[in-house]
Design a protein around this motif. Sequence first.
Motif, PDB file in Angstrom:
ATOM      1  N   HIS A 171     101.991  16.131   6.298  1.00 20.96           N
ATOM      2  CA  HIS A 171     101.931  16.315   4.854  1.00 20.96           C
ATOM      3  C   HIS A 171     102.850  17.434   4.369  1.00 20.96           C
ATOM      4  CE1 HIS A 171     100.180  15.494   0.962  1.00 20.96           C
ATOM      5  NE2 HIS A 171      99.948  16.782   0.781  1.00 20.96           N
ATOM      6  N   LEU A 172     103.272  18.300   5.258  1.00 18.53           N
ATOM      7  CA  LEU A 172     104.169  19.392   4.867  1.00 18.53           C
ATOM      8  C   LEU A 172     105.620  18.933   4.739  1.00 18.53           C
ATOM      9  CD1 LEU A 172     102.654  22.190   7.120  1.00 18.53           C
ATOM     10  CD2 LEU A 172     102.327  21.891   4.651  1.00 18.53           C
ATOM     11  N   TRP A 173     105.928  17.739   5.222  1.00 19.26           N
ATOM     12  CA  TRP A 173     107.286  17.197   5.100  1.00 19.26           C
ATOM     13  C   TRP A 173     107.309  15.878   4.320  1.00 19.26           C
ATOM     14  CZ3 TRP A 173     111.991  18.791   5.085  1.00 19.26           C
ATOM     15  CH2 TRP A 173     113.063  17.918   5.305  1.00 19.26           C
ATOM     16  N   ARG A 174     106.175  15.172   4.366  1.00 14.86           N
ATOM     17  CA  ARG A 174     106.030  13.925   3.600  1.00 14.86           C
ATOM     18  C   ARG A 174     104.795  14.064   2.697  1.00 14.86           C
ATOM     19  NH1 ARG A 174     108.970   9.573   5.671  1.00 14.86           N
ATOM     20  NH2 ARG A 174     109.912   9.901   7.709  1.00 14.86           N
ATOM     21  N   PRO A 175     104.902  14.866   1.635  1.00 14.21           N
ATOM     22  CA  PRO A 175     103.713  15.203   0.840  1.00 14.21           C
ATOM     23  C   PRO A 175     103.440  14.283  -0.348  1.00 14.21           C
ATOM     24  CG  PRO A 175     105.532  16.585   0.158  1.00 14.21           C
ATOM     25  CD  PRO A 175     106.073  15.665   1.230  1.00 14.21           C
ATOM     26  N   TYR A 176     103.998  13.073  -0.310  1.00 14.50           N
ATOM     27  CA  TYR A 176     103.852  12.186  -1.465  1.00 14.50           C
ATOM     28  C   TYR A 176     102.694  11.189  -1.332  1.00 14.50           C
ATOM     29  CZ  TYR A 176     108.414  13.897  -2.974  1.00 14.50           C
ATOM     30  OH  TYR A 176     109.444  14.701  -3.374  1.00 14.50           O
ATOM     31  N   ALA A 177     102.046  11.134  -0.189  1.00 14.20           N
ATOM     32  CA  ALA A 177     100.972  10.163   0.014  1.00 14.20           C
ATOM     33  C   ALA A 177      99.830  10.441  -0.953  1.00 14.20           C
ATOM     34  CB  ALA A 177     100.472  10.218   1.450  1.00 14.20           C
ATOM     35  N   SER A 178      99.415   9.436  -1.657  1.00 18.18           N
ATOM     36  CA  SER A 178      98.418   9.588  -2.716  1.00 18.18           C
ATOM     37  C   SER A 178      97.120  10.196  -2.199  1.00 18.18           C
ATOM     38  CB  SER A 178      98.150   8.221  -3.356  1.00 18.18           C
ATOM     39  OG  SER A 178      97.099   8.299  -4.289  1.00 18.18           O
ATOM     40  N   HIS A 179      96.471   9.551  -1.245  1.00 18.60           N
ATOM     41  CA  HIS A 179      95.170  10.033  -0.790  1.00 18.60           C
ATOM     42  C   HIS A 179      95.264  11.376  -0.085  1.00 18.60           C
ATOM     43  CE1 HIS A 179      92.789   5.988  -0.961  1.00 18.60           C
ATOM     44  NE2 HIS A 179      93.549   6.179  -2.027  1.00 18.60           N
ATOM     45  N   SER A 180      96.359  11.614   0.598  1.00 17.25           N
ATOM     46  CA  SER A 180      96.525  12.906   1.278  1.00 17.25           C
ATOM     47  C   SER A 180      96.584  14.057   0.290  1.00 17.25           C
ATOM     48  CB  SER A 180      97.789  12.888   2.143  1.00 17.25           C
ATOM     49  OG  SER A 180      97.650  11.968   3.198  1.00 17.25           O
ATOM     50  N   ASN A 181      96.994  13.763  -0.938  1.00 18.99           N
ATOM     51  CA  ASN A 181      97.043  14.823  -1.947  1.00 18.99           C
ATOM     52  C   ASN A 181      95.672  15.160  -2.518  1.00 18.99           C
ATOM     53  OD1 ASN A 181      99.608  16.122  -2.472  1.00 18.99           O
ATOM     54  ND2 ASN A 181     100.379  14.038  -2.651  1.00 18.99           N
ATOM     55  N   ARG A 182      94.648  14.440  -2.078  1.00 19.61           N
ATOM     56  CA  ARG A 182      93.273  14.903  -2.258  1.00 19.61           C
ATOM     57  C   ARG A 182      92.766  15.538  -0.967  1.00 19.61           C
ATOM     58  NH1 ARG A 182      89.866   9.915  -3.466  1.00 19.61           N
ATOM     59  NH2 ARG A 182      91.716   8.645  -3.118  1.00 19.61           N
ATOM     60  N   ALA A 183      93.103  14.901   0.142  1.00 21.44           N
ATOM     61  CA  ALA A 183      92.500  15.283   1.418  1.00 21.44           C
ATOM     62  C   ALA A 183      92.806  16.724   1.816  1.00 21.44           C
ATOM     63  CB  ALA A 183      92.968  14.331   2.512  1.00 21.44           C
ATOM     64  N   TRP A 184      94.013  17.223   1.498  1.00 14.40           N
ATOM     65  CA  TRP A 184      94.353  18.561   1.980  1.00 14.40           C
ATOM     66  C   TRP A 184      93.441  19.637   1.416  1.00 14.40           C
ATOM     67  CZ3 TRP A 184      95.623  22.600  -1.187  1.00 14.40           C
ATOM     68  CH2 TRP A 184      96.073  22.312  -2.480  1.00 14.40           C
ATOM     69  N   HIS A 185      93.095  19.531   0.102  1.00 13.51           N
ATOM     70  CA  HIS A 185      92.228  20.589  -0.427  1.00 13.51           C
ATOM     71  C   HIS A 185      90.760  20.336  -0.124  1.00 13.51           C
ATOM     72  CE1 HIS A 185      91.453  18.128  -4.081  1.00 13.51           C
ATOM     73  NE2 HIS A 185      92.768  17.973  -4.200  1.00 13.51           N
ATOM     74  N   PHE A 186      90.394  19.067   0.134  1.00 13.09           N
ATOM     75  CA  PHE A 186      89.045  18.822   0.632  1.00 13.09           C
ATOM     76  C   PHE A 186      88.886  19.447   2.018  1.00 13.09           C
ATOM     77  CE2 PHE A 186      89.010  14.679  -2.010  1.00 13.09           C
ATOM     78  CZ  PHE A 186      88.653  15.390  -3.142  1.00 13.09           C
ATOM     79  N   LEU A 187      89.925  19.363   2.849  1.00 19.75           N
ATOM     80  CA  LEU A 187      89.899  20.016   4.150  1.00 19.75           C
ATOM     81  C   LEU A 187      89.736  21.524   3.989  1.00 19.75           C
ATOM     82  CD1 LEU A 187      90.247  19.866   7.254  1.00 19.75           C
ATOM     83  CD2 LEU A 187      92.713  20.125   6.868  1.00 19.75           C
ATOM     84  N   GLY A 188      90.429  22.088   3.000  1.00 20.66           N
ATOM     85  CA  GLY A 188      90.283  23.511   2.741  1.00 20.66           C
ATOM     86  C   GLY A 188      88.868  23.880   2.330  1.00 20.66           C
ATOM     87  N   GLU A 189      88.238  23.003   1.551  1.00 20.71           N
ATOM     88  CA  GLU A 189      86.862  23.250   1.124  1.00 20.71           C
ATOM     89  C   GLU A 189      85.912  23.247   2.324  1.00 20.71           C
ATOM     90  OE1 GLU A 189      83.752  21.361  -2.155  1.00 20.71           O
ATOM     91  OE2 GLU A 189      85.892  20.947  -2.350  1.00 20.71           O
ATOM     92  N   ILE A 190      86.109  22.302   3.231  1.00 19.66           N
ATOM     93  CA  ILE A 190      85.307  22.269   4.453  1.00 19.66           C
ATOM     94  C   ILE A 190      85.511  23.563   5.250  1.00 19.66           C
ATOM     95  CG2 ILE A 190      84.864  21.029   6.609  1.00 19.66           C
ATOM     96  CD1 ILE A 190      86.209  18.582   5.233  1.00 19.66           C
ATOM     97  N   GLY A 191      86.771  23.976   5.341  1.00 23.51           N
ATOM     98  CA  GLY A 191      87.078  25.188   6.099  1.00 23.51           C
ATOM     99  C   GLY A 191      86.388  26.415   5.550  1.00 23.51           C
ATOM    100  N   VAL A 192      86.359  26.541   4.226  1.00 25.47           N
ATOM    101  CA  VAL A 192      85.690  27.684   3.608  1.00 25.47           C
ATOM    102  C   VAL A 192      84.208  27.680   3.966  1.00 25.47           C
ATOM    103  CG1 VAL A 192      84.971  28.705   1.403  1.00 25.47           C
ATOM    104  CG2 VAL A 192      87.331  27.949   1.717  1.00 25.47           C
ATOM    105  N   ALA A 193      83.572  26.511   3.920  1.00 27.82           N
ATOM    106  CA  ALA A 193      82.136  26.425   4.203  1.00 27.82           C
ATOM    107  C   ALA A 193      81.812  26.758   5.652  1.00 27.82           C
ATOM    108  CB  ALA A 193      81.627  25.023   3.870  1.00 27.82           C
ATOM    109  N   PHE A 194      82.724  26.418   6.578  1.00 24.34           N
ATOM    110  CA  PHE A 194      82.383  26.531   7.994  1.00 24.34           C
ATOM    111  C   PHE A 194      83.204  27.569   8.756  1.00 24.34           C
ATOM    112  CE2 PHE A 194      80.579  22.447   6.858  1.00 24.34           C
ATOM    113  CZ  PHE A 194      79.381  22.449   7.553  1.00 24.34           C
ATOM    114  N   ILE A 195      84.014  28.360   8.088  1.00 22.72           N
ATOM    115  CA  ILE A 195      84.810  29.367   8.780  1.00 22.72           C
ATOM    116  C   ILE A 195      83.890  30.362   9.489  1.00 22.72           C
ATOM    117  CG2 ILE A 195      84.985  30.974   6.823  1.00 22.72           C
ATOM    118  CD1 ILE A 195      87.931  31.416   7.705  1.00 22.72           C
ATOM    119  N   GLY A 196      84.264  30.720  10.698  1.00 21.96           N
ATOM    120  CA  GLY A 196      83.446  31.624  11.497  1.00 21.96           C
ATOM    121  C   GLY A 196      82.299  30.930  12.203  1.00 21.96           C
ATOM    122  N   GLU A 197      82.101  29.640  11.910  1.00 19.73           N
ATOM    123  CA  GLU A 197      80.993  28.894  12.498  1.00 19.73           C
ATOM    124  C   GLU A 197      81.477  27.665  13.261  1.00 19.73           C
ATOM    125  OE1 GLU A 197      78.015  28.058   9.545  1.00 19.73           O
ATOM    126  OE2 GLU A 197      78.295  29.986   8.554  1.00 19.73           O
TER     127      GLU A 197
END
Length: 419
Positions: free
Chosen positions: A324-350
């Motif tokens: 996604h850092l080189w081909r960032p035009y994929a429609s669904h991936s442009n939701r998925a990246w920040h959803f992944l970030g949201e998961i990371g915030v909830a579970f960081i350190g765990e």
Amino acid sequence: MSDRVSQKVVLFVLALAMAGLAFAEELVLNERPAGSVKWKVRSEDPEKGYCPAEGSVSGVNPPNFIWRIQDGLVWEVECCRDKSFEQVEYRAKDIEYNVHCPTRVFEPGKYSWRYRGKNAKGDYTNWSQIRTFTIAENATKMPMPPREELLSRIPKTHPRLFVRPENMDHLRELAKGPLKDKYDELVENCEEILADPPPTEEPPTYPEGTESGGEEWRKIWWGNRTYTIKALNSAATLAFTRLLGGQEKYGLEARRILMECAKWDPKGSTGYRYNDEAGMPYNYYFSRTYTFVNDLLSEKDKRICRKVMKIRGDEMYAHLNPRHLWRPYASHSNRAWHFLGEIGVAFIGEVEGADEWVWFAMNVFYNVYPVWSDNDGGWHEGMSYWSSYQSRFTWWAVSYTHLRAHETSLHLVCRLLLE
């Protein structure tokens, strides 16, 4: 040793040296030009291209540096005022991804930049071609804080998404006063959920022989999305409302739904790669419920949830990184990246790797988002998509920034849960 033997030894040593030199020369930078950025439905996603491009004007300060992915390398970027690179204005080493946003702003004006890679043995590629660009006088200042600083902003305790632990008392006061109408809506919604709880049995997979894109496929594809949202958004709503008002019955029902959904196969009918329209909402609503109801979970409950989200988070990360850092035009991936970030915030350190999920999401945000129409921010596939995707991005922005408690933040959380 005879002269002839000595000569053979010398020739052999020279041959070895030349072979080693030839091997070293194989570490060559891949500078193939980027492919077309024209959108083609159901084709290979187009490439972003090298940034800042030759002759471009950067509307952000510092600029975002982007280059072609090449496996097995870490990166070094240099930037100077001319093309000689005798006096380097900015240098960054051991960059993990093929993108980089500096931690400080630059003086406006003209610059040149180049990059190179380094393998695990410490061997370097050649330097890239030099590209010259200009930073505008009125460029938006947006330096990226260092990794350690960004990650340190995430609370060590829960809740972590949309609200911080130290802000809860103030939010509870708002729920009793200026935003009581919004809180009452949440309570009404929770009572409806308790009166008619959502089903929590795992939704079905596609029957063997189902035609992809056909009507039967579509019923399950979209049906599993709405089914998942109903279950886990109900849990998140109950859990958040209980944080505000203290109703234990809401928290207990939220925990029940969460743990029932935790039994679903992470790579089954709601797996991200199997059906991302079900997988994405599963992941972020599950994470919200987990952080909102965390104090009611036993250690066994938490271990189960962490195991589930380790699998689901890794699956998303593997799909997005580094593509996604080189081909960032994929429609669904442009939701998925920040959803992944949201998961990371909830579970960081765990959960192992959650810190990398957050860091990856931040690199997407600072370097390649929004990708459409460059500095204008883009509209992608029409105004409806633009509005939808920017709305969803707001979830991530508020989730991560953890704004100090005020009326707007509570209003936004209530709106998201009541949608």
